[in-house]
Motif scaffolding. Structure first.
Motif, short mmCIF file in Angstrom:
data_model
loop_
_atom_site.label_atom_id
_atom_site.label_comp_id
_atom_site.label_asym_id
_atom_site.label_seq_id
_atom_site.Cartn_x
_atom_site.Cartn_y
_atom_site.Cartn_z
N SER A 193 74.15 -79.97 25.10
CA SER A 193 73.52 -79.80 23.78
C SER A 193 74.48 -79.17 22.76
N GLN A 194 75.63 -78.67 23.24
CA GLN A 194 76.50 -77.86 22.38
C GLN A 194 77.77 -78.60 21.97
N LYS A 195 77.74 -79.92 22.15
CA LYS A 195 78.96 -80.71 21.93
C LYS A 195 79.52 -80.52 20.51
N GLU A 196 78.63 -80.51 19.53
CA GLU A 196 79.09 -80.42 18.15
C GLU A 196 79.86 -79.12 17.90
N LEU A 197 79.32 -78.01 18.40
CA LEU A 197 80.00 -76.72 18.23
C LEU A 197 81.31 -76.70 19.01
N ALA A 198 81.29 -77.23 20.23
CA ALA A 198 82.50 -77.23 21.07
C ALA A 198 83.62 -78.00 20.38
N GLU A 199 83.28 -79.14 19.84
CA GLU A 199 84.32 -79.96 19.17
C GLU A 199 84.84 -79.26 17.93
N TYR A 200 83.97 -78.56 17.26
CA TYR A 200 84.38 -77.82 16.08
C TYR A 200 85.36 -76.71 16.45
N ILE A 201 85.08 -76.01 17.55
CA ILE A 201 85.99 -74.95 18.00
C ILE A 201 87.33 -75.55 18.43
N LEU A 202 87.26 -76.67 19.15
CA LEU A 202 88.50 -77.33 19.59
C LEU A 202 89.35 -77.76 18.39
N SER A 203 88.72 -78.25 17.33
CA SER A 203 89.50 -78.69 16.18
C SER A 203 90.14 -77.48 15.50
N GLU A 204 89.45 -76.35 15.50
CA GLU A 204 90.04 -75.13 14.96
C GLU A 204 91.23 -74.69 15.81
N TYR A 205 91.10 -74.83 17.13
CA TYR A 205 92.20 -74.48 18.04
C TYR A 205 93.44 -75.31 17.70
N GLU A 206 93.24 -76.62 17.52
CA GLU A 206 94.36 -77.50 17.19
C GLU A 206 94.97 -77.13 15.84
N ARG A 207 94.11 -76.86 14.88
CA ARG A 207 94.58 -76.56 13.52
C ARG A 207 95.42 -75.28 13.50
N VAL A 208 94.93 -74.25 14.20
CA VAL A 208 95.62 -72.96 14.19
C VAL A 208 96.90 -73.05 15.00
N LEU A 229 93.17 -70.71 29.20
CA LEU A 229 91.71 -70.54 29.09
C LEU A 229 91.07 -71.91 29.23
N ARG A 230 89.77 -71.89 29.47
CA ARG A 230 89.05 -73.16 29.49
C ARG A 230 87.82 -73.06 28.59
N LEU A 231 87.68 -74.10 27.78
CA LEU A 231 86.52 -74.18 26.90
C LEU A 231 85.58 -75.23 27.46
N GLY A 232 84.39 -74.81 27.85
CA GLY A 232 83.40 -75.74 28.39
C GLY A 232 82.10 -75.63 27.61
N LYS A 235 84.50 -73.98 33.56
CA LYS A 235 84.78 -75.41 33.67
C LYS A 235 84.98 -75.94 32.26
N GLY A 236 85.95 -76.84 32.04
CA GLY A 236 86.07 -77.43 30.70
C GLY A 236 87.51 -77.75 30.33
N GLU A 237 87.74 -77.90 29.05
CA GLU A 237 89.06 -78.27 28.53
C GLU A 237 90.03 -77.10 28.65
N GLU A 238 91.28 -77.41 29.06
CA GLU A 238 92.26 -76.34 29.17
C GLU A 238 92.91 -76.06 27.81
N LEU A 239 92.98 -74.80 27.46
CA LEU A 239 93.63 -74.38 26.21
C LEU A 239 94.69 -73.36 26.57
N GLU A 240 95.84 -73.42 25.88
CA GLU A 240 96.89 -72.43 26.13
C GLU A 240 96.92 -71.44 24.99
N VAL A 241 96.99 -70.16 25.35
CA VAL A 241 97.04 -69.11 24.34
C VAL A 241 98.24 -68.23 24.65
N GLU A 242 99.02 -67.92 23.62
CA GLU A 242 100.19 -67.08 23.86
C GLU A 242 99.87 -65.63 23.49
N LEU A 243 100.20 -64.74 24.44
CA LEU A 243 100.00 -63.32 24.17
C LEU A 243 101.32 -62.70 23.72
#
Lengths: 583, 583
Positions: B565-580, B558-561, B463-471
């Protein structure tokens, strides 16, 4: 004039003031060989520069094959393959394996080109330059692929991590022979004219120096480098010299003693002269007279002098600060829930730490680990401690749930709780297995019996075998009466003693000035024998053991009971009782 | 001919055989200063030769009085007492205190004869040679009585006890300056032609020596003295020489490697020649090829060579034996209950140990700590391990309760579980706080999401935010395809790859011989970039990061959920996803 602590600072506020005034920072990293790194804090992020395994390896002894060659092989219809050679462990595999071929390998050998599986030697029969294979293998079977464990570039360990044997396994796996660590140096100074170094005789008025030893050992346990400056007397110039030496050789300076607000408060004066006092006086127990200061960029901790105070000051204030210096990210404190089996009284307005021992029942039960405060030796055998917040005024009552921070695993095989006498002492000394001992008197013994805790319990009101103990008066009547601690069954003997002399308690206290609260019959007998007290109330057995003359006082009935798991210990104590009694 | 293990000995039976053949015994006690005793095992029972306190002491700064003199004192009606002098800390108190008199004392001063209480300085006003006392004290108030903590003759510590900082506090308290300890010396020998010392370059076919480092570090952690003999090649004479040297300098000899039943089984041959083989081959995993032997009166342990095997052999067989030698009575193993979050497969008929990582939910959940066996580095980051008895044949299934023996406290602030890609890797490397990482693929991520475990989870079915990854496909088509591990989301890309090439899996395995099961997209890209594989299936981001040319394969969702308690880490990973992704 003496200075009195007008205001005690809240512990968290004090800690934050310290952190603001002297921001925690690591020392210069030190490159050490992996053999010397254990227990220190890693001063670098470590990435792998190899794959592990670096090449495909065999995980068994056998024959590397192209798996297709074995398909169809069975016990009845083995497949014959030609052996083209052998790859020894540690060799580069150069010979190519084709279909119908095999190359011998050992566990750990590189898989040769063309092979994708290994037939274990158990399923092979060697026939001249060929083998018969009795089982098919699938691609990848018994092969460890490259990078399965670690891939090139992977983060292996982070700075601030405490290096364990498992960290060392990881670092050696990737070929890291040297590593940067932080060895934070902490100068340890004990102050006080009364301190004598252990190993020397103890003149009147003196006590042994404990803090130099206990604080430096505790620092080592946490991965820091104590530098022992030693004991200095309460002399301004000598203390100043010691602190200056500490600043020269270490990153942090710790003193203990000489911080109370009396006229001899040297640490305060020296740090005030050389640097800045940040906090003086903490709402903390044990260990209120604490000074947090700064000289140049280095922190100076002036801890309370009593060993239990200094130990808790170190634990709750110094070590958290030092861990921030080395960026330690993991908590190592372990906490469990328990039921209070003693009442715990907080010091008003101070965060109070009460060492406890734990016994097992339907839950864990926490008993105060000593009958009195300032009992470092008793405290040192505690399983952990209960923390009572500064905001709480009422005592923690028996039956309340408490949280215990553990010093060690509380598990045990045998335990004893309640009253003690010579026969108990003898038994506990010679019983082959380790016993957790809680000599906390009748109430504790009775509670343990009622809750059926995993222990042997001795108390007038326990369930169990009845034992008779005779109480006596030893020594010559004088001013100094060795008084049994109210928690022991001897207290009833004390009341009988008063009755016989027609005294009320207040009168007795007037008549007998030193009414010493000794914790056990043995302690009373020793006190009288060695002249610490003129006379005392004790048990017949301990009087006889010390060869003291005595006057009978009364008989008392105790009961020895036990949890089923404790039968062996209980029987051992009973046999000691019989042995000592018959004598 | 190779020797095959015909029969694997049960671990407990083997241990008992060893104990019978070589009864564990302590080395000669060594007298050391208290500063050097930390962490070793006490070789004597220690009794106190003093009372603590040795004399009545003041627990505050103030005035020692006969308490009767103060009775009736109050804020409004202070009592005036004549000051007869002062007892400094460390001095013998000689002046007698009568009624109406007082003697100044500091914290720790001896209470003078005639006094039975201390009025704290806070309740006193000094007036010339007298004081005004504003509060009454009761007998014994602010006095520490002799023997309250320790009485003369009391048992302080027992032989076999491991010396902690708290033991040292107790020993120094009673003036014990030197102490007898057992330093059990253990010679550590690693064998194998393939071993290279960390810090050196790694030639093809070789691996780094881990056991010398990990075993000696683990021995140190348990209070034993490793003596590193070092690495010896698989050469009969050289191994014999090393073992003889070990016997000369140490009480116990440990080798690792060269114990499998292959022709190179040197340890077996050397010990067989010089002494006696007691057991060869254990029903144990990891680490079946174990030799327990004896040369003269000294035990020789031939451990399996693979680092994880050697580590577990040491933990479960050697260390328990060594602890018996030093009469260690306390268990230090800590166990907790958890829910199996992975299936754990026992090795048939062998007691199997599976390293796990724990995540917190409504209970603790135990995940296999690595995707494959023999992953020492991954194992080294485990929280503990599950033991499956030799009698169990069926795998432990997801949802079953298991008992985990802990390596370390499993508590954590942040965790990540599931699939990984460059953006996850980057984020985990730079996130300021420590993160427990479980790169175990889709199934683990999905389970963590379903159970709402305290973690950030990434998986196609979370469950969570949808992310697209290209293989993409990287590298030049060849025989060696870098195969994504079935546990990662890339597996779907693998199936798509096969579909595009019109192949079934079996055919692909025939066509592409080295189908390497790499654990992450980064690992695949590195493998291709560095020539370990010809081509591979990976993510676009990791291909770009390595500068590899690529051919598009498919898009995957993929989904990132995350747990709240883990919001800070999740947002950090999401920002890395956007950056990359934008890149």
């Amino acid at each position: 004039m003496r200075k009195v602590f007008k205001k005690l600072e809240n512990v968290d506020v004090a800690f934050q003031k310290l952190v603001n005034a002297v921001p925690p920072r690591p020392p210069k990293p030190l490159e050490v060989s992996l053999h010397e790194a254990l227990g220190y804090y890693l001063a670098e992020d470590v990435y792998s520069s190899i794959n592990i395994p670096p090449f495909p390896r065999s995980s068994v002894d056998g024959y590397a094959v192209n798996s297709r060659s074995t398909w169809g092989a069975s016990e009845d219809e083995p497949v014959k393959l030609k052996v083209k050679g052998k790859v020894k462990v540690g060799e580069e595999a150069k010979v190519e394996v084709g279909e119908g071929e095999a190359v011998e390998v050992d566990t750990g050998s590189m898989i040769p080109p063309g092979a994708d599986a290994v037939v274990p030697v158990e399923y092979v029969k060697e026939v001249e330059d060929s083998i018969l294979v009795y089982r098919a293998v699938t691609p990848g079977e018994n092969v460890l692929w490259p990078a399965t464990d670690v891939y090139y570039g992977e983060l292996i360990a982070r700075s601030g991590e405490r290096i364990t044997s498992r960290t060392i396994a990881a670092l050696s796996s990737i070929g890291k022979g040297k590593v940067n660590v932080w060895k934070l140096k902490v100068a340890v100074i004990s102050t006080g004219n009364e301190l004598v170094e252990p190993g020397n005789p103890l003149p009147p008025g003196k006590v042994y120096d404990v803090n130099t030893f206990s604080l430096s050992a505790r620092l080592r346990e946490e991965g820091f480098e104590p530098i022992v400056i030693g004991v200095v007397p309460d002399d301004y110039e000598k203390l100043k010299e010691a602190i200056l030496k500490g600043l020269e050789v270490a990153d942090v300076v710790i003193t203990s003693g000489s911080t109370s607000a009396g006229p001899e408060d040297m640490v305060y004066r020296v740090v005030g002269e050389l640097g800045e006092i940040i906090v003086h006086g903490l709402a903390f127990k044990p260990g209120k007279p604490v000074m947090l200061g700064r000289i140049g960029e280095k922190p100076v901790f002036g801890l309370a002098g009593h060993p239990d105070s200094a130990y808790f000051n170190l634990e709750k204030i110094v070590i958290p600060y030092l861990k921030m210096c080395v960026k330690a990210r993991r908590t190592t404190e372990r906490k469990i829930k328990a039921v209070a089996a003693s009442a715990f009284t907080p010091a008003r307005g101070r965060r109070t730490h009460i060492p406890v021992k734990l016994l097992e029942g339907d839950r864990w039960y926490a008993f105060s680990s000593a009958l009195s405060d300032h009992a470092m030796v008793k405290y040192s055998r505690a399983d952990g401690y209960v923390t009572i917040p500064e905001t709480r005024r009422a005592p923690v009552e028996v039956g309340e749930e408490v949280e215990v921070t553990l010093f060690q695993e509380p598990d045990y095989d045998y335990a004893f709780i309640g009253d003690v006498d010579v026969f108990v002492d003898n038994a506990l000394k010679t019983f082959e297995k380790n016993v957790k001992v809680l000599p906390l008197g009748s109430f504790a013994g009775s509670l343990a019996s009622e809750k059926n805790l995993k222990a042997v319990w001795l108390s007038p009101s326990a369930k169990g075998e009845e034992l008779e103990v005779e109480l006596v008066i030893v020594g010559e009547e004088g001013k100094r009466l060795a008084f049994p601690h109210p928690a022991t069954f001897l207290y009833r003997g004390y009341r009988e003693f008063l009755k016989k002399r027609g005294l009320r308690e207040a009168e007795a206290r007037k008549k007998y000035l030193h009414v010493g609260a000794y914790p056990s019959p043995q302690a009373v007998s020793y006190a009288v024998k060695r002249g610490f007290a003129d006379f005392g109330i004790t048990t017949l057995t301990s009087a006889l053991k010390e060869g003291l003359s005595y006057e009978p006082l009364m008989m008392i009935k105790l009961r020895l009971g036990w949890h089923p798991s404790q039968k062996e210990l209980a029987e051992y104590i009973l046999s000691e009782y019989e042995r000592v009694r018959v004598r």
